[in-house]
Structure formats: C-alpha cells, structure tokens
Design a protein around this motif. Structure first.
Motif, PDB file in Angstrom:
ATOM      1  N   THR A 149      20.723   9.515   3.677  1.00  0.00           N
ATOM      2  CA  THR A 149      19.608   8.993   4.465  1.00  0.00           C
ATOM      3  C   THR A 149      20.146   8.148   5.629  1.00  0.00           C
ATOM      4  O   THR A 149      21.325   7.779   5.639  1.00  0.00           O
ATOM      5  N   GLN A 151      19.956   5.221   6.042  1.00  0.00           N
ATOM      6  CA  GLN A 151      20.456   3.935   5.530  1.00  0.00           C
ATOM      7  C   GLN A 151      21.645   4.115   4.587  1.00  0.00           C
ATOM      8  O   GLN A 151      21.993   3.213   3.823  1.00  0.00           O
ATOM      9  N   HIS A 152      22.218   5.293   4.586  1.00  0.00           N
ATOM     10  CA  HIS A 152      23.469   5.565   3.871  1.00  0.00           C
ATOM     11  C   HIS A 152      23.304   5.743   2.365  1.00  0.00           C
ATOM     12  O   HIS A 152      24.252   5.564   1.608  1.00  0.00           O
ATOM     13  N   PHE A 153      22.112   6.103   1.938  1.00  0.00           N
ATOM     14  CA  PHE A 153      21.922   6.401   0.514  1.00  0.00           C
ATOM     15  C   PHE A 153      21.727   7.905   0.329  1.00  0.00           C
ATOM     16  O   PHE A 153      21.475   8.633   1.280  1.00  0.00           O
ATOM     17  N   ARG A 154      21.832   8.344  -0.923  1.00  0.00           N
ATOM     18  CA  ARG A 154      21.691   9.766  -1.203  1.00  0.00           C
ATOM     19  C   ARG A 154      20.283  10.244  -0.854  1.00  0.00           C
ATOM     20  O   ARG A 154      19.306   9.639  -1.267  1.00  0.00           O
ATOM     21  N   GLN A 174      13.391  13.692   1.301  1.00  0.00           N
ATOM     22  CA  GLN A 174      12.897  12.333   1.176  1.00  0.00           C
ATOM     23  C   GLN A 174      12.611  11.677   2.524  1.00  0.00           C
ATOM     24  O   GLN A 174      11.704  10.869   2.653  1.00  0.00           O
TER      25      GLN A 174
ATOM     26  N   PRO B 256      29.054   1.356   3.997  1.00  0.00           N
ATOM     27  CA  PRO B 256      28.261   0.851   5.122  1.00  0.00           C
ATOM     28  C   PRO B 256      27.027   0.035   4.730  1.00  0.00           C
ATOM     29  O   PRO B 256      26.361  -0.502   5.606  1.00  0.00           O
ATOM     30  N   THR B 257      26.712  -0.052   3.449  1.00  0.00           N
ATOM     31  CA  THR B 257      25.454  -0.721   3.097  1.00  0.00           C
ATOM     32  C   THR B 257      25.610  -2.240   3.145  1.00  0.00           C
ATOM     33  O   THR B 257      26.721  -2.772   3.093  1.00  0.00           O
ATOM     34  N   HIS B 295      18.168   6.153  -8.826  1.00  0.00           N
ATOM     35  CA  HIS B 295      18.965   7.225  -8.221  1.00  0.00           C
ATOM     36  C   HIS B 295      19.610   6.725  -6.933  1.00  0.00           C
ATOM     37  O   HIS B 295      20.703   7.168  -6.546  1.00  0.00           O
ATOM     38  N   GLU B 296      18.952   5.788  -6.272  1.00  0.00           N
ATOM     39  CA  GLU B 296      19.478   5.250  -5.026  1.00  0.00           C
ATOM     40  C   GLU B 296      20.359   4.015  -5.279  1.00  0.00           C
ATOM     41  O   GLU B 296      21.449   3.889  -4.718  1.00  0.00           O
TER      42      GLU B 296
END
Lengths: 343, 421
Positions: A149, A151-154, A174, B256-257, B295-296
């Motif tokens: 995504t 924002q760097h998430f799956r 998503q 990067p988060t 999951h996230e």
C-alpha cells in the motif's frame, strides 16, 4: 420490477442454521441447491428447496476459513485462507482433487467464467490466477495490483468478478484500485481508482496507524457497460462506525455515475445487478447493518430499504426474485417480491 | 558517571554521538548500564494472531500457525521473523491476567504495576521507575523518552495513556514524541540565540537556587529544579533523535514505517545511554476486521522487533537491554459479527534480551484460548520479573512525596523465575 413490489422485510423462504458462520456460497443454476463454505474449514451442501433442509458436511476440505466457493457443471470448487483449492463432485459430494498453495497467501475470492470452464481466483499475493476446471491446471496469471500500500503495508486483493458475457474480468484491492481485464487477451484494458473506499489515518477521529476499507464486492451490469463497486467509507479506529459505500462507474471512462452511502456501521460486502438492470441490491456484511438496499441502477437513488440480516455472501436467482445468502450461522433463501411470504 | 566528560561530549552535537560509537567510555557503557525498551501495543493486540494461535478451534480465526525454533511451540503465521529468533533472545508469556478490559484503566494498571493513580502517593509508571533506577548520575542524555505512532480522538492525545512520574517527581517524566522521531520542543525558537538561551538558563538557575535556600527538602521544588537542570543537556542531545545520521542501509533495514523509524530512534537512544524508551505502536483495537488489522500490524511488529533485537545484539547491547512487548489487554476468543475480537483480560507478552532465559514459553491457555490453564501471571508478577531481569530488587523501596516508603512492586510479589536467566 417496480420498486413497490420489493417488500419492507425480505421474507425468509427457507433457512438452515449451522454451528459456524457461513461465508461463501454457490448456487446450482435453476435449483435451490447451494454449496456453502464456513469459518471452520467445512464445505456444506444444502437443498433449500425441500421442506426441512439439512446441511450435509463434505469431508476433507480446508484447514481454515473457506473464503470462496464456485460451481461449473458437475464441478464445485472451494478456496480457503489455507491457500488451497479443492475440487468436489457436485453430484457425489466427494473430493476430486486439491491444489495446495494455489496462492502463496490467503485466497480471498473465486469466480467462474459464465460460459467456459475456467475459474478465476484472487489472493493476498496480489495475483489473479486462471484455472482449468476440468484438469485443475493453472493456465494464466494476471498481475495488475501493487504488493504494498502507499503506506508500506501489505496490500490485499479482495475480490474478482466476470461480466455476464464473459468478455471482461474485474479485480479489486484494498487501496481501491480496480483493474478491468480483457478475458480473451488477458490484458488490462482499463483501471478505476475508487480511492474513497480506502483510508489511512485521514479522519480526525481515527488516527490509528493502520488502513481500513477496500473494495469488497464487484458486479458488472448485465450489458457490461457499468461496474458496481462496494465497500465502506469513513470508519473509525476499531472499524465499527463505517458508512457502507456503493459506487457505480462507467468503467471505460473510469467516470463515476452514481454513489450511495448508508450511515449504519457496516460494510457492503455484496452487490448484484438485477438481471434486467431494474435495480442494484447492496447487502450488509460485517457490522450492525441489517438492511438490504435496493438502488436505482442509473442514479444515486434509494428505491427500497428492506429488512434482512448480515450477509457474507449472496447470489440472485435467474429472475431476480429470490436471493441465497450465507451469513452468521445461517444459510437462507430470501424472497424479493411482496407476494412471497416467510415459511 | 558514565560520561565523565559528558557535558562537552554531548554539547559537541554530532561529534558526541560518533564518539559514543568508538570510545572506551562507550564500550564501558555497553558493559555496565542496563536499559529497557517497552513496545506498548496500544489498543490491545490479539494473542491468537501473535503468540498463542489456536488453529482449528472455533475461536482460532483464519490464520495458520508456523513452527518456531523452540521445539513444539508455534506462533501465528504472520510472525516468520520472530519464529526464527525465539530461542536466541526471547521468553514468551502466554498467561498474563490483566484483570481489566478497559483501555484507559487497563493501561493504567499495566503501566503502573496494578497500582492506582490516586491518593497522595501518585504511583509512577514503569518508565518513570526504570528511568530513575537505571539512569546514570550526571547523565546529559534524556532518561525517559516515549515515542508514539498514533493519537486518537483529538490531535495530541497520547493513547491509551502517557507515562507519568507521579510521586517520583517531574525529573523522571518522559519526553513525549508523537508521530515523529524527534521532540519538537527540543529546538530553540528562531527569536532566540543559543547564547540568549544559555544566559536565561543561568539566570533561572541563580534565582531558583536563591528561592530554594531554606526549602531544600521540599519535593516539589526539588523536582522543579531537577527538571529544569536537564534542559540544556536535552537540547544538546537533539542529534540523538536524528535518524538521518544513520547510514542508509541501517535506515532501510528498519523499514519505512513510522514504527520502524521510531524503533531505529530507540536503538540510537539506547546506544547513547538513555535508560528507558517506550515505543507506543497503536492502534490495535480490532472490534471489527480483527484479521485484516492484524494482517497489517503483526508483520510490521514481527519485522521491526526482529530487526531491533538483531541490531542490539550485533552492537553488543542486547545483553544489557531488556525489550518488552505488551498491551493493556488481549482480545476475546469469541469472534464477533464484525469479524472482530473485543476486549479480553488474557494477554500474551514477551521479554527479550537482558536477564531473560531465551526460548522459555511460560504459561498456557486451553485449546480454545478461553482459559489460562497453567502459569497464570499477575501484573505485579510481570513487573517484578522486569525489574529482576534488569538486576533491580523489585522490593526496593523509594520514598514518596508524603515520605512514605513504597516498594517498586507490590509487597509479597514473586517474579516468574522460569523466564529469568
């Protein structure tokens, strides 16, 4: 169908209670027979046409949630969060074959080509795969969604759907990215950015460090010109206060034709066009919503809000006067006409 | 006096930090000072989707489980990195009874060791207590830093609750950093030169010392003086928070988060001698869509925690740094109609590094996760274990503002000896 014929409360024509939540459903055309997938990894067969239907549990299915189920001629296929596809004989209910690791992550949805014996599957590995239903062979892979995504998430590839004529296939993720594929050439021919269905910390009341939303359901209009997209808008940190959101696009120009929101703390998880485009029905999924919204297929106008209940999967019959639903501990056939009465 | 020439070292800005990386002082620091990083999973993570999966049970949810390097122990499939490290660094506690299912009160209890924030004592939180116990005399780095990824309800509100020094005095309050890696208040306003600021600080100190004459035992005044006494040192330590000074490969390693960047900041702070850092990663409150939220969030937790532990180990810091993960509560076995899990008093937590016997899996729940069937741990026991792992006597007394003696942890509390090295 005149909207006046849609009842205030959809009559339960037949229902069966099961111990687990039913989350996926396929109906045998021209009948009341359904195959249903459940949270507990089980696949059930139920004939909702008999007076006292009894669910039959098929043996040897999945190790986790049965997230999708589809039927073609004598073949029924189920898909699960265990990444597995299982082929079943529709008549004997016996397991025919299974494909382990059909996707490398959860399988979210499956759908069958309306004219050919081909299955489309989508999973969180962000791939759409096509399978020969006769042999179980994988015949193509369609890649058109980002793994990560913004924002760097799956990312998650939630859903897929064929057009009625089988010429188009839509996949949606998503982030609200929707891809329309030409089935014959396997090429992407259009894309829609339905970003209103995806949020990341952009609400003053919900700064929570994770995303919410996503496209949960798709359906092409019978003429294949429009695409209905459903999900949720503006939810909160715990994802309990979202407004269900439905958008209808002219997919060729990616222009929004109509939009409808419902304020009631739930997702739309299913959307279906009437077979003659008289209306679109959007069904309440996870959440506290219990109304089916029947909407004008051409403009953002609510025709009828009919009482029902939480629906994880839903299909219409050929004449759009009944729907078959899978929901929390329930499998049911509901009427969509005022002349029908509950059993 | 771990920084014998500390003032000059840190006032020297970037030079200070680089010297920490090479000097014998820094090496000595690595060998002696204990530190702690608390990763607080605000909102309450699910034990099912992390450390205590129940695959196949009605309560289990859709995720599969994967084996770990500890024979017979499995974690949720979302944790591939930590699954390969548990035997090296980590003890898992699957049986904490939080005895509360409210965010605010639960966090109060978890952060205060089950003691109240009322009455004259005003019990401090874990961060303030550990900062006080682990801080070095004359340190010029902050003693207590809290970084938050999220706010909730209105801008600036730290969630679920910030740290609080209570009766220990404001000297031990946290520097709170919200959605960033450096404190905004650490910079001079444009209208003020460094010389102006120093002269004002000197004047303030002079006036304060005169005011304190004859009032030397007043705890409020002492607390005030202590807090202001740190200001110059804290401002000089601004570069500690600047993760852009890390090589690109290190920044890439943490990802990067915001949580990854804050974890890198925490490692820099630990390396410089900051005794307590709280990383608050929220918001895990998954009443709806529990599985998609996890999951996230779980892969991020898994990845960042693994990188942090590896990095601390490679730098020789892990033996002296305790890394704690916990929340204010766990989540219900029952999956609700929104595919969510609600608030639950059973919780899993981890302790890694300093003083911990790696590979221990303490406690157990039943097959459906509805009951703790072995090794139930109370919040005070968990606190006592944290103190003991850091070489602190959890029955040590300090004197509250009203002169009453108070132990770090409730009287007659025993730590979980099984997880202590």
């Amino acid at each position: 169908m005149n909207s006046n014929t849609i009842p205030d409360k959809l009559p339960v024509l037949r229902s069966v209670d099961i111990a687990e939540d039913a989350i996926s459903l396929a109906r045998i055309p021209g009948s009341d027979e359904v195959f249903v997938g459940a949270f507990n990894g089980m696949v059930y067969y139920v004939d909702l046409g008999v007076e006292s239907p009894q669910p039959k549990q098929l043996l040897g299915g999945h190790a986790s949630y049965v997230s999708g189920i589809a039927q073609w001629q004598d073949v029924v296929v189920s898909a699960g969060s265990d990444r597995r596809l299982v082929w079943w004989n529709r008549l004997t209910h016996e397991k025919v074959r299974s494909v382990e690791m059909a996707h490398s992550k959860w399988i979210r949805d499956i759908t069958v080509h309306p004219q050919q014996g081909i299955l489309a599957t989508v999973g969180d590995d962000m791939a759409c795969r096509l399978w020969d239903l006769s042999t179980g062979d994988r015949i193509a892979e369609l890649i058109g969604h980002a793994q990560i995504t913004p924002q760097h998430f799956r990312n998650k590839l939630f859903t897929c759907e064929f057009s009625r004529d089988g010429k188009l296939l839509a996949t949606a993720d998503q982030t609200g990215h929707v891809v329309i594929w030409d089935f014959e050439s396997r090429r992407q021919i259009a894309a829609i950015e339905a970003t209103k269905l995806y949020e990341w910390d952009n609400s003053a009341e919900a700064l929570n460090g994770h995303s919410y939303g996503g496209v949960r359901a798709l359906d092409f209009s019978p003429d294949g010109q429009r695409l209905a997209i459903a999900g949720v808008l503006n939810t909160d940190a715990a994802i309990t206060n979202g407004q269900a959101l439905l958008q209808v696009y002219d997919w060729k120009s990616a222009s929004l034709i109509a939009e409808y929101t419902d304020g009631g703390k739930f997702f739309y998880e299913n959307v279906r066009f009437h077979h003659n485009s008289d209306w679109i029905v959007a069904a309440p999924g996870a959440g506290s919503g219990n109304h089916f919204n029947f909407l004008n297929a051409q403009e953002p106008k609510l025709l009828k809000k009919s009482e029902g209940f939480c629906t994880y999967d839903m299909v219409l019959n050929e004449t759009s006067d009944a729907m078959y639903i899978a929901g929390p501990q329930k499998i049911a056939k509901l009427g969509i006409h005022a002349d029908q009465t509950s059993c | 006096m771990f920084l014998g020439t500390g003032t000059g070292l840190l006032l020297g800005g970037t030079a200070g930090l680089s010297m920490l990386g090479t000097s014998s002082i820094a090496e000595n620091l690595k060998q002696t000072q204990k530190r702690a990083i608390l990763i607080f999973l605000g909102g309450g993570h699910s034990q099912f989707e992390t450390w205590d999966p129940k695959v196949g049970a009605a309560t289990g949810g859709p995720f599969m489980q994967i084996p770990t390097t500890v024979p017979g122990y499995h974690v949720c499939e979302l944790m591939p990195e930590m699954s390969q490290r548990i035997h090296k660094h980590t003890a898992v506690i699957r049986s904490i009874d939080t005895n509360n299912t409210d965010h605010g009160r639960g966090a109060e209890r978890l952060l205060r060791g089950n003691r109240p924030d009322d009455g004259p004592a005003r019990f401090p939180t874990l961060g303030a207590m550990l900062a006080r116990e682990l801080a070095q005399r004359e340190s010029r780095v902050p003693d207590h830093v809290a970084l938050y990824t999220t706010e909730l309800n209105y801008p600036g509100k730290l969630n679920p609750v910030p740290d609080f020094s209570g009766c220990l005095g404001s000297r031990w309050e946290a520097i709170n950093i919200l959605r960033d890696t450096s404190p905004e208040c650490n910079k001079l306003p444009n209208s003020l030169t460094d010389l102006d600021h120093k002269q004002r600080a000197d004047l303030r100190a002079l006036l304060s010392q005169k005011f304190a004459v004859g009032r030397g035992h007043n705890a409020t005044i002492r607390s005030h003086l202590d807090a202001y006494g740190q200001v110059r040192g804290l401002m000089a330590s601004d570069t500690l928070f600047d993760i852009s000074r890390e090589p690109q490969r290190v920044r890439d390693r943490y990802g990067p988060t915001m949580f990854g960047r804050q974890a890198l900041c925490a490692r820099r702070l630990v390396e410089a001698g900051v005794p307590f850092i709280r990383l608050n990663r929220g918001w895990w409150d998954s009443h709806g869509e529990n599985f998609d939220i996890h999951h996230e969030l779980v892969p991020e937790l898994d990845y960042v925690l693994a990188v942090l532990l590896d990095d601390l180990e490679e730098r020789g810091l892990l033996d002296h740094t305790l890394v704690i993960t916990m929340a204010e509560m766990g989540r219900t076995p029952k999956i609700n109609s929104m595919r969510g899990r609600d608030h639950y008093a059973g919780m899993s937590a981890t302790l890694s590094g300093c003083g911990i016997k790696a590979g221990v899996i303490h406690g157990a729940t039943n097959d459906t996760g509805t009951e703790i069937i072995d090794g139930k741990v109370s919040i005070p026991q968990f606190f006592a274990t944290i103190f003991d792992a850091l070489g602190l006597d959890h029955q040590k007394q300090f004197i509250a503002g009203d002169s009453r003696p108070i132990t770090l942890v409730e009287y007659d509390t025993e730590s979980i000896s099984e997880v202590l090295a």
